[in-house]
Design a protein around this motif. Structure first.
Motif, PDB file in Angstrom:
ATOM      1  N   SER A 293      -7.023  -2.558  -0.203  1.00  0.00           N
ATOM      2  CA  SER A 293      -7.742  -1.342  -0.601  1.00  0.00           C
ATOM      3  C   SER A 293      -7.002  -0.564  -1.683  1.00  0.00           C
ATOM      4  O   SER A 293      -7.622   0.075  -2.530  1.00  0.00           O
ATOM      5  CB  SER A 293      -7.977  -0.441   0.620  1.00  0.00           C
ATOM      6  N   ASN A 294      -5.660  -0.632  -1.690  1.00  0.00           N
ATOM      7  CA  ASN A 294      -4.899   0.121  -2.697  1.00  0.00           C
ATOM      8  C   ASN A 294      -4.566  -0.690  -3.944  1.00  0.00           C
ATOM      9  O   ASN A 294      -4.435  -0.131  -5.032  1.00  0.00           O
ATOM     10  CB  ASN A 294      -3.588   0.655  -2.088  1.00  0.00           C
ATOM     11  N   CYS A 295      -4.407  -1.997  -3.768  1.00  0.00           N
ATOM     12  CA  CYS A 295      -4.035  -2.831  -4.926  1.00  0.00           C
ATOM     13  C   CYS A 295      -5.085  -3.905  -5.158  1.00  0.00           C
ATOM     14  O   CYS A 295      -4.769  -5.005  -5.630  1.00  0.00           O
ATOM     15  CB  CYS A 295      -2.683  -3.516  -4.689  1.00  0.00           C
ATOM     16  N   GLY A 296      -6.303  -3.589  -4.815  1.00  0.00           N
ATOM     17  CA  GLY A 296      -7.368  -4.606  -4.848  1.00  0.00           C
ATOM     18  C   GLY A 296      -7.519  -5.248  -6.222  1.00  0.00           C
ATOM     19  O   GLY A 296      -7.697  -6.471  -6.338  1.00  0.00           O
ATOM     20  N   THR A 297      -7.438  -4.432  -7.262  1.00  0.00           N
ATOM     21  CA  THR A 297      -7.655  -5.003  -8.614  1.00  0.00           C
ATOM     22  C   THR A 297      -6.602  -6.054  -8.943  1.00  0.00           C
ATOM     23  O   THR A 297      -6.874  -7.000  -9.671  1.00  0.00           O
ATOM     24  CB  THR A 297      -7.596  -3.883  -9.673  1.00  0.00           C
TER      25      THR A 297
END
Length: 1931
Positions: A293-297
C-alpha cells in the motif's frame, strides 16, 4: 612558498528581547557574578566572538553551584533563556555549537530542569505552520539529534510530536513546491528544505530506534506505525518524482530502504525483498500488505532506471554488509546489485546520473570487500578476478577511465583499486606477484599507448599490489617512456603521479631488501639519470612540466639525491650552457636548485658559500636565451620555504640586474611568472621586515639577532628601503615614450604588486611606501599609459592610480585636470574605436576627484547647489551622475544630428564612444549603496530611451543582408540601381537622407585624390560631406559600418549593465529598484528583436553579450513573471522557426545569424544544478526539426535547427548536459549530407565538424593521425550505443552502391563522413569478451569502401581499416587483401578496386612495421609470408599494368618494405629473392629505358616519384656497412643497383631530381653530423664525384625548388672539394663563382633562393679570404650591401634568419678580428646589421642574432682564460654587450677618432624628421584600426640609452677629445637644427597631445631625447679634460 590570505571568521551575535533582559536583571547580583549576571553581560555584548568566550565561562560557574541550586528559580529562568537562545540561533552560527558543547557538560542535578526548558522551547518550535519557516525548525531538530545530549533527550520526550511534524512538513513542502511550478528560485529553496526534512526523518529513525520498536510491532493502528507508513509513502513518492532535484531522489532512495528495514519482519527476508524489488520480480503474495500500500508503485510498475539506481544506493548504504549478518540472501543481493548497476551503466548517459552511478559502483566495491571478509567460499569464487562480474566491472573501468567528468574518472580509479583488493582477498595465501590475473592486467596495460590517461592511475594501483620491480622486469625503459610523455601538459600530472608511486615503492623495496645503502646508485640510474638528460637536452614543454610535476616529488622522496644531481650537473655546467631551445646543464642546475630551495632542502647562502652555485652562474641564468632558465634563476632568488627569510644583499643586486634586461618579454606566460615571483620576493621583504621591527623593538634579543644574521636590523631595513626605491625607479624609468607593450605591462604589474604588498594597516611600521616615491612626473606617466592601444595596460594603470589617488590628485593642479577632462570628452567622440576606451578610463579616474564639479563640469552643465549641501552623497556618486548627464546630453544631440545624416555622424561624431563611457562609469558605481535614488531612476529611464533611439538610427545598416558593403560609393548608374534595391530592402527611416537615394559619385576631391594617390587606394574614398562647420570629410564604408555595429554593441552592453540594477530579491515595493520590471521586459524584447534580425556578426555577437547579462539576471530573479520569460521567449522562437511563415524576418543565411546566439543565451542561463528541462525540451524539438523529412514544404526550419544544434554542441557552458544528444546529432548530420538542398548539406557539414570536436576533443596538433584526438571503438560505442547499428547500416547502404555491377560510377555522399568517424577509432588490448559491440562486423564494409571511385575516399578507407584490425591479425588480413588482387591474365581488372586494396595494404603494413612486436618470432613469420605474397603480384608494379596510379601504389608498398627490411639485415632474414625482384622492377622501369609519356598522363608524376623513392631506398640499403663489408653472394646481388644517383639527377622530370637532391642532402647532413662515421661511412660512397654534376646543375637548373636544393647541397659541402671542380665543370674560377652567386641573390624573386645563395656566397667569401685569395673591392662591397639589404626591417623572416646565420659565421674572422680586414665603414655596417637584428620584432631572429654575441663572448673568454663572460644571452643583454664589444674593438683597432662620430650618427638616427611626421599623420588619419608602428618590441630609447652609456664609458676611459673635427661639427649643426625643429613642433601640438596626437607626440619625445643625449656627448668631445671630468660626473 605559497601566499595565503588570512581568513577572518565572522560570528553573528545574539540579542535577547526586553522581557528576557528584565528577567535576568531581576536575578543578577551586582556584588558577585552569578549565572544570571554572566548571561546578562553576555547578551549585552555586540561581538559574537566575545560572546563565545563568555558562554565558555557558564559551565565552570554552574559546576561551582551547590546540590540545592537546582531548586533556585534563577537557574530555571537562566536555563529557559539558554533554551530560547539555542533555538533562535542559525544552524551555521558557531555560537550554537559552542552552546551545545557547553551544555553537554551540565551537572546531573540540573539535567531534569534543562530538559524541561528545552522540551518547552521545542514544543513551541513544532507548532510552526508556515512552510517557509519549516527550514529553521528542521535545522534545530537536526542540531538536537547531533552530538547534543540535551537536544536528544528533548526530541525523545516529544518523539510523537516530532514524528507528526516531520510527516506534515513533508506533505506541506511537496504541495507548496507543486503550487510554485515554474518559479525556479522558490522551487530550488523548497527542494532543499525537503531534502533536510527527509534527512531529519532518517536521523530520527536511526538515532531513536528504541522509541519506534517499543510500540511499533504490536499495533499496526498505533500512531507511530501510521506515521512510519506515511514517511515511507512520502519517500517513495519523492523517489519516483523526476521533477525533484537529484539529491532529493537519492536521499529518498536511502530513506525507503531505511524505513523498510526498520519496519520489515522477519529481518532475514529483507535482502530477498530488496533483490526482488531491484530485479522487478516481486510477488504480491510474499510481500506484507503495508509495503504494497505504501510502495505499491515500486512493486507494480517497471521502475525507471534512475529509481533503480537510487534503490541500489539505498541498499548498499543502509544494509549491514559486514560480519555476514545477512547470510546467503545478502550475498545474492550483493551480486544482484552489481548486475543491475552494470546494466544501468549502458542506459544512464546523462552526466549527473553517470556521476552517481560511478560513485555507487565504488560504494559497491567497498561493500563487497566488507562482505568478503566473512563471506562464503562461493562468494570468493564469484568475486575472483577471473569471474564474470569482475570482468564486466573492468569493462566499465576501461570505458569510463577517460570520461570527461573528473568525478567519474576519480571514482573509476577507486573502483579499479578496490577490485584489485577484492581479488587479493579472494586469493589470500597464494603468491600475489605470480598471480595470472595480475600478470595479464600488467601485460594489457603496458601494451596500451601512453596517451591513454586511464593507464597511469591503473598502473599506479597495480604497482601498490605487485611492486615496481616486477613491472620493471618486463620493461626497464618504462621510466624513460613516461618521462617522454611529459611534454604534453594534459598527461604530465598523471605521468608524474605514476612515477611517484613507482619510485617510492621501488625505494621501499630496496630499503627492505638491502641492509646497506649500496642500492642508491642503482635507484639513481633508473629514476634520476634519465631526468637529468631530459632536463639538459629536452624540449621546453617537457622540461617545464617535469620540473613542475616530477622534480619536487622526487626530492621529497629522496632529498639526498640532490647532491648527486648537483654533482653531475656542475661538472658540465660551464661547457653546456644550453641554447635558445635547450636548458643545458646550467639550466638544469638552476631548476634543481630552485626546486630544492623552494621546498626547504637547501638555503641560498649555503649554496653560494659551499660553491654549489656562483653569483656569475646565477647572472648567466638571469639573462639566458631560454626563457625558462631565466625564470628558474629568478625563482631561485625569490622562492623560499620560509616567507620571513631575510633577503640578502647579493639577492637584491641580482634582482636589479635581472630587471635591467627582462621586462620586455613577449611571452605572456613569462611576464606572468616574473610578476608572480617578484610578488613573492616583496612579500618576503614585507614579512621579514615586520620580524626585524619586532626584534628591534625588543632590545633584549638584539645580541641574538647580531649573532644569527651578522647584520644590524636597522641596516637591513635601510637596505630594503633603498632596494625597493631603486626597483620603483627602474619601473617608472621604463615607462618612457615608445616603450613596448610587454615592458609597460611588466612594469605596471610589478608596481601593482608593490602597491598591494606594502599597503599594511596604519599604525604598523612599514619598511616601504609606494606613495612616497610618487611625484607629479610619475603621476603624469601613469595617466599617459591610458593612451596605450592595449586595454590591459589601461586597466593596470587605472588600478595603480586608484590605489594612489589621494597622492595623485594632490600632485595635479586644476588646470591640468581641466585639460584631462577636455581630452576625455574629445576622445569620447573620436572616430578611432580605441580612443573611447581611453576616454572611459580617464573619466573613471577623474570622477574620484572632489573638486571635479567646480574645476571641469561647471562650464558644461548648470550647477546644482543642493547637491553640494548634501554631504551624505559620496564624491564618486555625485561626479558620476554629473558626467553621465553630460555624456547623455551630448549623445542625445548627436543622435538627433545622425537622424539627418548618418554619413556625417560616422565621419565626425560616431556615437558609440559616448555610450561606452556611460557604461564604464556605471560599472564602477556601488549600486547597493546609492543615495540619490530618485535622480538615478530618472537617469536610467533616459538612458534606456536614448539606447532605443540610437539603435533605431543604426539598425538599418546592421540588419541589411549585406551590412559590410552598404555605402553609396558606386560610380555608375547600374551599380547605383543595385544599391537602390538594397536601400529599399532595409526600409530605412524617412529623415535620413543617406538612405533616401543612391548617390552617384562625381569627380570630387580631385586635388585630394591626386595628392593621396600614392598613399590611399581610390576605392576607399567615397562620399563628400559638409557638416555644420562646412568642413570636408571623406567617409569610408568601414567608417559607417564601424559606427553602426559598435553603436549596437555599446547599446547592448549598456542595457545589459542596466538590467543588473534590478534588485535580486523580490521586495514588496517594486520602486526600490532603479529599474522596473516593465523596463526589463522591454529590454528583453529589444534584444530578441535585434538578435533575430541582425545580419552583421559583430552586431549580433555583441548584442548577445548584453543579452547573456539579462538572462543570467532573470534566472536568479524572484519575480515570477520575469522568471518565466526565458521559457516564453524560447517557445516563441521555436514556434516561429517551425512555422515556415514566408513573412518571417529570421535570417536563414549567415549560419542563421543571431538565432543560435539567442537560444544559446537562454539555455546557458538555466541554473546548473537544475534538471535542465529547457535544454531537454529544446533539444527534442531541434532534433525533430533537423531530421530530414521529404514531405516538408520548406527546408528553412531544418537549416535553422542544424545551425542552432551546431552552436549548442560548441557551447562549453552546456558541458556534459549536451552529451546524451550527440548520437542523435551525428545521425542527423550524416543523413543531412544526403539532402538535395545545398543549404542543408552545408549546415550538416558544420554540425558534423562541431560534433567531431565535441566527441574527440579540440585538435591541437597538425598530425592528422595522432591518437590524441581518438578513442577506442569500445569507448565510442559504449558512450553512443545507438550509433553502432546506425553506422553499420549506413556503411552497408554505401557499400551496396559501390559494388553494383553496372558500369556507371555511383558515389554516396555519406561515405566521407562515415570514414571520418571510423578513422578516429582504434583498437585496444583491453577489448575483452564482455562487450556486445564487436568491431569485427565493420571490417568487410570498410574493405569494400576501398572500391570507391573517389580517390580521397579510397585513401580514407585505407586509414580507417587500421584501427579495426588487431596487430596480430594484420598478416592474415594483408594476405587475404593481396590474394584478392587480380592476376595479369584476369579478364576484368578494375583499377579503382586495385588502388583501394593497395592503399589498405600500405596502411596496415605501416602500422604493423611500426608496432612494438618487431622482434617476435610471429612477426618474422608473418612478414615472410607477406613478402612471398607480394612477389606473386609484382606484375602490378611493372609495365604489364597500364595504370600508373596503381603501379605507384604497389611501388609505395615495396618502398616501405625495402626501408624496413634494410634494418633487419643483421637478423639474417632470407631476403635475396626479394632484392633480386626489386632490382628487376627498377631495371624494367621507364627510368632506365626513357619515359615515353608526357607529364599530362594521369598518375605519371606519382609513379615516377614512387619508383625514385624505391631506387633511393635500395641505394641506402646497399650503402649500409653490413652490405659493403659482406662477401656473401646475397650481399653482392643487393650491392649492384641498376641505377646511380647521377642518373636520377639527369632525369628530365624535376620531381625525380628533387627527390634525388633531397636524399643527397639528407646523406650529406648525416655525414656532417657524424651520425654514420662510426659505422664505416657507407653513404660516403654514394656521394663520390658528385660535385661536378651539382655545379653543372646549378648553372642549368630551371626548376626553382631543385635549384634551391642544389645550392643548399653546395653550401653543406666542403668547399675544398667543390672549388677544384669549378674550372673543369663550369669553366669558372672561384671568384667568378662568387660573382655568379651574388648575382643570383640580386636577381632572384624567391626569398628561399636569395637566402641560400647569400649563405653560399658568404661561405665562399670567408673561404677565399682565409686562404688569402684576392677578391675585388667591388665584389666585397656588393656582398656587404646585400647583407645590409637582407637586414632591413621589412624583409621576410627567412631572409633575416639567413643574414643572422651569415653574420654568425663571419663573426670570428671579420667582426671581432684583431685586424680590420674589410675596413672600418663596412665592418661597422655589419655591426649595425647585428644591432638591427637584435631589435627585430620576431624572437627567433633576435635569438639568431644573439648568437653573434655568443661567438664573440666565447672567443673573449678563451682568449682571457678563466674570466667569466656572459655567453648565451637574451636580445636586450646581447644589445648591451654588442655596444660594449664595439667600443672595445674601436680601441683595439685604434679607430676611436673615426668610429665615435659614426656611432654618434647611429645615436642621432638617420631619418628625415619632417617627412616622417607627415607620413605618420597621413597614416593616422587613413587607417581606422592602425596601432602605430609595426615593431611592437623594439624600443628606440633603450637602444639610445645603452649606446650612450658605452660611448660615455669609452670617452672617460680614453680621455678622447675631438675639438676641431669636421664631421663632428657637421653632426652638431644637424643636431641643433633638429632640436630647434622639435621644440617648434612640440609647441604647436594641441593641449594633452599624448591623447589627441599620441603617435606624433611619441615620435617627437623619442627624437628629443636622442638629440639631447647626442648634444651632451658632442659637448663632451669638444671640451678639454677638466671640463670633461665635471661633465662626466654630472651624467
Amino acid at each position: 612558498m605559497v601566499l595565503k590570505k588570512k581568513k577572518e571568521i565572522q560570528v553573528d551575535a545574539f540579542f535577547l528581547d526586553h522581557q528576557q533582559l528584565e528577567k535576568l536583571q531581576r536575578f543578577s547580583k551586582a556584588e558577585e557574578q552569578n549565572l544570571a549576571s554572566l548571561l546578562l553581560h553576555c547578551a549585552q555584548l555586540n561581538n559574537g566572538i566575545q560572546q563565545i568566550q563568555c558562554i565558555k565561562k557558564i559551565m565552570p560557574l554552574v559546576k561551582k553551584m551547590g546540590q540545592n541550586s537546582a531548586c533556585d528559580p534563577m537557574v530555571k529562568a537562566c536555563l529557559d533563556i539558554l533554551g530560547e537562545t539555542y533555538f533562535s540561533l542559525g544552524v551555521k552560527n558557531p555560537l550554537k555549537k559552542v552552546l551545545a558543547s557547553s551544555l553537554n557538560g551540565l551537572p546531573e542535578q540540573f539535567m531534569t530542569l534543562a530538559v524541561q526548558s528545552f522540551v518547552c522551547c521545542l514544543r513551541e518550535e513544532l507548532k510552526t505552520t508556515d512552510v517557509y519557516l519549516y527550514r529553521k525548525v528542521l535545522d534545530n531538530l537536526a542540531s538536537c539529534m547531533g552530538d547534543f545530549s540535551l537536544g536528544r533527550a528533548s526530541v525523545k520526550n516529544l518523539f510523537e510530536e516530532v514524528l507528526r511534524f516531520l510527516q506534515q512538513s513533508l506533505l506541506d513542502i511537496q504541495e507548496e513546491n507543486r503550487k510554485n511550478h515554474g518559479n525556479h528560485v522558490v522551487q530550488t529553496q523548497l527542494m532543499h528544505d525537503l531534502l533536510i526534512a527527509i534527512k531529519v526523518s532518517m536521523m530520527l529513525v536511526q538515532k531513536l530506534q528504541e522509541n519506534i520498536q517499543g510500540s511499533l510491532w504490536k499495533h499496526h493502528e498505533s500512531f507511530v506505525w501510521q506515521s512510519m507508513c506515511s514517511l515511507l509513502k512520502s519517500s517513495t513518492n519523492f523517489l519516483l518524482d523526476a521533477a525533484l532535484l537529484q539529491t532529493v531522489q537519492t536521499t529518498s532512495g536511502l530513506a525507503v530502504i531505511l524505513f523498510t528495514k526498520t519496519m520489515y519482519e522477519p529481518v532475514e527476508e529483507l535482502p530477498s525483498l530488496v533483490s526482488d524489488l531491484l530485479l522487478g520480480s516481486i510477488k504480491h503474495t510474499d510481500v506484507p500488505a503495508w509495503f504494497v500500500s505504501n510502495c505499491g508503485t515500486l512493486c507494480t510498475e517497471e521502475c525507471p532506471d534512475s529509481v533503480l539506481l537510487f534503490l541500489c544506493h539505498g541498499a548498499l548504504a543502509m544494509l549491514e554488509w559486514k560480519n555476514g549478518s545477512m547470510g546467503e540472501n545478502g550475498e545474492k543481493l550483493l551480486l544482484d546489485i552489481a548486475s543491475v548497476l552494470l546494466s544501468l551503466s549502458s542506459e544512464l548517459k546523462e552526466s549527473s546520473m553517470a556521476m552517481s552511478l560511478s560513485r555507487i559502483l565504488a560504494v559497491w566495491t567497498n561493500s563487497a570487500q566488507a562482505a568478503l571478509v566473512s563471506g562464503s567460499p562461493n562468494l570468493k569464487i564469484k568475486l575472483n578476478g577471473n569471474s564474470d562480474i569482475i570482468g564486466k566491472l573492468l569493462e566499465y573501468i576501461y570505458t569510463h577511465w577517460e570520461h570527461p567528468l573528473d568525478a567519474v574518472r576519480h571514482q573509476t580509479k577507486l573502483i579499479f583499486k578496490n577490485l584489485l583488493q577484492i581479488h587479493q582477498t579472494t586469493i589470500t595465501g597464494s603468491n600475489e606477484k605470480s598471480d595470472p590475473f595480475f600478470a595479464r592486467l600488467i601485460k594489457h596495460l603496458l601494451s596500451l599507448e601512453w596517451h591513454v590517461k586511464g593507464k597511469y592511475a591503473s598502473l599506479g594501483c597495480l604497482v601498490e599490489c605487485v611492486g615496481t620491480e616486477n613491472i620493471l622486469r618486463l620493461d626497464r625503459t618504462i621510466p624513460v617512456q613516461i618521462l617522454d610523455v611529459m611534454n604534453d601538459q594534459s598527461l604530465a600530472p598523471y605521468a608524474s603521479d605514476l612515477l611517484e608511486t613507482m619510485f617510492t615503492n621501488h625505494k621501499a623495496h630496496f630499503t627492505l631488501s638491502f641492509q646497506e645503502s649500496t642500492w642508491i646508485d642503482q635507484w639513481h640510474d633508473i629514476w634520476v639519470s634519465p631526468l637529468l638528460v631530459i632536463l639538459c637536452e629536452g624540449n621546453h614543454d617537457q622540461t617545464t612540466y617535469i620540473i613542475d610535476y616530477y622534480l619536487p616529488k622526487l626530492l621529497k622522496c629522496s632529498p639526498d639525491s640532490l647532491s648527486y644531481m648537483i654533482r653531475i650537473l656542475q661538472a658540465s655546467a660551464d661547457a653546456n650552457l644550453g641554447s635558445r631551445s635547450t636548458r643545458g646543464a646550467l639550466g638544469a642546475l638552476m631548476a634543481c636548485l630552485r626546486t630544492a630551495r623552494a621546498h626547504g632542502h637547501l638555503e641560498l647562502s649555503n649554496m653560494m658559500s659551499n660553491g654549489l652555485v656562483s653569483a656569475e652562474c646565477i647572472k648567466q641564468g638571469l639573462v639566458h636565451q631560454h626563457n625558462q632558465v631565466c625564470i628558474d634563476a629568478l625563482g631561485l632568488l625569490c622562492e623560499t620555504h620560509r616567507s620571513t627569510e631575510i633577503v640578502s644583499m647579493e639577492e637584491m643586486q641580482l634582482i636589479q640586474f635581472f630587471m635591467m634586461y627582462n621586462l620586455n618579454s613577449q611571452s605572456p606566460s613569462v611576464r606572468q611568472q616574473i610578476g608572480s615571483l617578484l610578488r613573492k620576493l616583496f612579500c618576503r621583504i614585507q614579512e621579514s621586515s615586520q620580524v626585524l621591527y619586532k626584534l628591534e623593538q625588543n632590545k633584549t634579543k638584539q645580541e641574538l639577532l647580531e649573532n644569527s644574521t651578522k647584520r644590524h636590523a636597522l641596516g637591513i631595513l635601510q637596505q630594503y628601503k633603498d632596494f625597493m626605491s631603486s626597483v620603483c625607479d627602474r619601473l617608472f624609468e621604463v615607462l618612457f615614450p615608445g616603450s613596448s607593450h610587454p615592458t609597460r605591462f611588466s612594469a605596471l604589474t610589478i608596481l601593482r604588486s608593490v602597491a598591494e604588498t606594502f599597503s599594511v594597516p596604519k599604525g604598523q611600521a612599514q619598511v616601504f611606501q609606494l606613495d612616497q616615491e610618487i611625484d607629479s612626473t610619475r603621476v603624469r606617466t601613469l595617466i599617459q599609459c591610458f593612451a596605450s592601444t592595449f586595454e590591459e595596460v589601461k586597466v593596470l594603470a587605472f588600478g595603480l592610480l586608484m590605489k594612489l589617488r589621494d597622492v595623485a590628485f594632490n600632485l595635479q593642479d586644476s588646470e591640468n585636470l581641466d585639460l584631462l577632462f577636455q581630452a576625455a570628452m574629445d576622445l569620447s567622440t573620436s572616430t578611432k574605436p580605441y580612443d573611447c576606451v581611453t576616454a572611459s578610463y580617464l573619466l573613471n579616474f577623474l570622477v574620484h576627484h572632489k573638486g571635479l564639479q567646480h574645476i571641469c563640469l561647471g562650464k558644461w552643465l548648470e550647477h546644482n547647489p543642493q547637491m553640494d549641501e548634501n554631504t551624505s552623497v559620496s564624491t564618486v556618486e555625485k561626479n558620476t551622475l554629473a558626467v553621465i548627464k553630460l555624456l547623455l546630453v551630448n549623445v542625445e544631440e548627436e543622435i538627433f544630428q545622425a537622424k539627418k545624416s548618418l554619413l556625417q555622424a560616422a565621419a565626425s561624431f560616431p556615437m558609440y564612444g559616448r555610450v561606452h563611457c556611460i557604461t564604464g562609469a556605471l560599472q564602477q558605481l556601488p549600486f547597493n549603496n546609492l543615495t540619490l535614488v530618485a535622480e538615478w531612476k530618472e537617469m536610467v529611464a533616459r538612458l534606456i530611451l536614448m539606447s532605443y533611439k540610437l539603435s533605431a538610427v543604426v539598425s538599418p545598416v546592421v540588419q541589411s543582408s549585406s551590412p559590410e558593403g552598404l555605402i553609396p560609393m558606386d560610380s555608375d548608374s547600374e551599380s547605383a540601381g543595385r544599391l537602390q534595391m538594397i536601400l529599399h530592402e532595409i526600409q530605412p527611416q524617412d529623415t535620413n537622407d543617406y538612405f533616401m537615394q543612391a548617390k552617384i559619385l562625381k569627380e570630387h576631391c580631385k586635388v585630394e585624390s591626386e595628392k593621396l594617390a600614392d598613399h590611399r587606394p581610390m576605392e576607399n574614398i567615397c562620399t563628400e560631406m559638409r557638416g555644420k562647420e562646412r568642413q570636408t570629410c571623406d567617409v569610408t564604408a568601414q567608417m559607417v559600418l564601424v559606427c553602426c555595429w559598435r553603436s549596437m554593441k555599446e547599446v547592448s552592453l549598456l542595457l545589459g549593465t542596466l538590467c543588473k540594477l534590478l534588485p535580486s530579491q523580490a521586495t514588496s515595493e517594486p520602486s526600490d529598484g532603479l529599474i522596473t520590471v516593465e523596463q526589463v521586459k522591454n529590454i528583453g524584447d529589444y534584444f530578441k528583436h535585434h538578435l533575430l534580425q541582425s545580419r552583421h556578426r559583430g552586431a549580433f555577437e555583441l548584442a548577445y553579450a548584453g543579452f547573456v547579462q539579462l538572462t543570467e539576471m532573470l534566472s536568479r530573479c524572484n519575480s515570477e513573471s520575469l522568471c518565466k520569460m526565458p521559457v516564453q521567449w524560447l517557445g516563441g522562437v521555436l514556434e516561429e522557426i517551425k512555422s515556415c511563415d514566408p513573412s518571417s524576418t529570421l535570417c536563414a543565411t549567415r549560419r542563421s545569424a543571431g538565432i543560435p546566439f539567442y537560444i544559446q543565451a537562454l539555455l546557458a542561463s538555466e541554473p546548473k544544478k537544475s534538471k535542465t528541462d529547457l535544454l531537454k525540451m529544446t533539444m527534442k524539438e531541434l532534433i525533430t526539426l533537423a531530421a530530414p523529412l521529404n514531405e516538408s514544404p520548406s527546408v528553412i526550419p531544418q537549416v535553422h535547427a542544424l545551425n542552432i544544434l551546431r552552436a549548442l554542441f560548441r557551447d562549453t557552458r552546456l558541458g556534459e548536459n549536451i552529451m546524451p544528444y550527440v548520437a542523435d546529432g551525428i545521425q542527423i548530420a550524416i543523413l543531412g549530407f544526403t539532402s538535395p538542398v545545398w543549404a542543408v548539406r552545408n549546415s550538416s557539414t558544420l554540425l558534423f565538424s562541431a560534433l567531431i570536436t565535441r566527441i574527440f576533443g579540440v585538435k591541437r596538433g597538425k598530425d592528422e593521425n595522432s591518437k590524441k584526438n581518438r578513442m577506442t571503438g569500445r569507448e565510442f560505442f559504449a558512450w553512443f550505443p545507438s550509433l553502432y547499428p546506425f553506422l553499420l547500416k549506413q556503411l552497408e547502404i554505401v557499400t551496396n552502391t559501390l559494388n553494383s555491377e553496372a558500369e556507371e560510377l555511383k558515389t554516396h555522399p555519406s561515405l566521407f563522413l562515415l570514414l571520418l568517424i571510423l578513422g578516429r577509432l582504434y583498437p585496444s588490448p583491453m577489448d575483452g569478451t564482455y562487450s556486445a559491440l564487436s568491431m569485427a562486423p565493420f571490417v568487410p564494409f570498410i574493405i569494400r569502401c576501398g572500391h570507391s571511385p573517389v580517390y580521397r575516399s579510397r585513401e580514407m578507407s585505407g586509414r580507417a581499416l587500421v584501427p579495426f584490425v588487431m596487430v596480430n591479425e594484420v598478416p592474415r588480413t594483408v594476405l587475404s587483401l593481396l590474394e584478392g588482387l587480380p592476376d595479369s591474365t584476369s579478364p576484368c581488372i578494375r583499377q579503382n578496386n586495385i588502388h583501394g586494396t593497395l592503399l589498405q595494404v600500405f596502411h596496415l603494413l605501416q602500422s604493423y612495421l611500426e608496432s612494438k612486436q618487431l622482434f617476435s618470432l610471429d612477426f618474422h613469420r608473418g612478414l615472410g609470408d607477406i613478402i612471398a605474397c607480394v612477389g606473386t603480384k609484382l606484375w602490378l608494379a611493372k609495365r604489364p599494368n597500364p595504370c600508373l596510379v596503381t603501379r605507384a601504389a604497389y611501388l609505395d608498398v615495396l618502398v616501405m618494405l625495402s626501408t624496413h627490411l634494410g634494418k633487419f639485415q643483421k637478423q639474417g632474414m632470407p631476403l635475396s629473392g626479394f632484392w633480386e625482384e626489386i632490382n628487376r622492377v627498377i631495371s624494367d622501369s621507364e627510368l632506365m629505358s626513357g619515359i615515353p609519356y608526357s607529364s599530362a598522363v594521369p598518375g605519371l608524376i606519382q609513379y615516377l616519384q614512387s619508383i625514385t623513392k624505391l631506387v633511393i631506398a635500395v641505394l641506402s640499403v646497399t650503402a649500409g656497412p653490413d652490405i659493403q663489408s659482406s662477401s656473401s653472394p646475397v650481399a653482392k646481388k643487393i650491392a649492384k643497383p641498376s641505377l646511380s644517383i647521377v642518373h636520377l639527377l639527369h632525369c628530365e622530370f624535376h620531381e625525380v631530381r628533387l627527390l634525388a637532391l633531397e636524399a643527397i642532402l639528407l646523406w650529406l647532413k648525416q655525414i656532417n653530423s657524424k651520425q654514420i662515421a662510426e659505422e664505416g661511412g657507407g653513404v660516403l660512397c654514394l656521394l663520390i664525384d658528385l660535385e661536378g654534376t651539382l655545379l653543372t646543375m646549378a648553372l642549368k637548373e630551371k626548376n626553382l625548388q631543385c635549384f634551391c636544393k642544389v645550392l643548399e647541397i653546395l653550401y653543406n659541402m666542403d668547399l675544398r672539394n667543390v672549388l677544384p671542380k669549378t674550372e673543369c665543370s663550369i669553366k669558372m674560377n672561384p671568384n667568378e663563382l662568387l660573382t655568379w652567386s651574388l648575382n643570383i641573390v640580386d636577381i632572384s624573386n624567391s626569398t628561399e633562393v636569395q637566402s641560400i645563395a647569400l649563405k653560399f656566397a658568404s661561405k665562399l667569401v670567408i673561404h677565399l679570404l682565409q686562404n688569402h685569395q684576392q677578391i675585388s673591392e667591388e665584389v666585397l662591397k656588393t656582398w656587404v650591401q646585400l647583407l645590409v639589404y637582407f637586414c632591413g626591417d621589412e624583409q621576410q623572416t627567412e631572409m633575416l634568419l639567413a643574414a643572422a646565420e651569415v653574420l654568425k659565421s663571419i663573426t670570428s674572422f671579420l667582426l671581432i678580428n684583431e685586424k680590420l680586414i674589410l675596413g672600418l665603414s663596412d665592418t661597422l655596417a655589419m655591426w649595425k646589421c647585428v644591432v638591427l637584428l637584435l631589435q627585430n620584432e620576431d624572437l627567433v631572429i633576435r635569438d639568431a642574432a644573439a648568437e653573434v654575441i655568443q661567438v664573440a663572448q666565447s672567443e673573449k673568454k678563451s682568449s682571457k682564460g678563466r674570466e667569466f663572460a656572459l655567453r648565451i644571452v637574451n636580445a636586450p643583454m646581447a644589445l648591451d654587450l654588442a655596444f660594449g664589444i664595439l667600443c672595445e674593438l674601436l680601441q683595439r683597432w685604434g679607430e676611436i677618432r673615426t668610429g665615435v662620430p659614426i656611432l654618434l650618427e647611429w645615436l642621432l638616427g638617420d631619418s628625415d624628421l619632417k617627412r616622417d611626421l607627415e607620413t605618420s599623420a597621413l597614416e593616422e588619419d587613413d587607417y581606422l584600426f592602425d596601432k602605430g608602428e609595426v615593431n611592437f618590441w623594439a624600443e628606440k630609447l633603450t637602444h639610445v640609452r645603452q649606446l650612450s652609456k658605452h660611448l660615455l664609458q669609452l670617452i672617460s676611459m680614453t680621455h678622447l677629445t675631438l675639438p676641431d673635427h669636421g664631421e663632428l661639427n657637421q653632426l652638431s649643426r644637424t643636431a641643433l637644427d633638429q632640436a630647434q625643429l622639435i621644440g617648434h613642433l612640440l609647441r604647436v601640438l594641441p593641449p594633452t597631445p599624448e591623447f589627441s596626437k599620441t603617435a606624433e607626440f611619441t615620435r617627437l619625445a623619442i627624437q628629443n631625447e636622442r638629440i639631447s643625449v647626442c648634444l651632451k656627448i658632442l659637448n663632451l668631445l669638444k671640451s678639454d679634460d677638466t671640463c670633461k671630468k665635471e661633465n662626466l660626473e654630472n651624467y
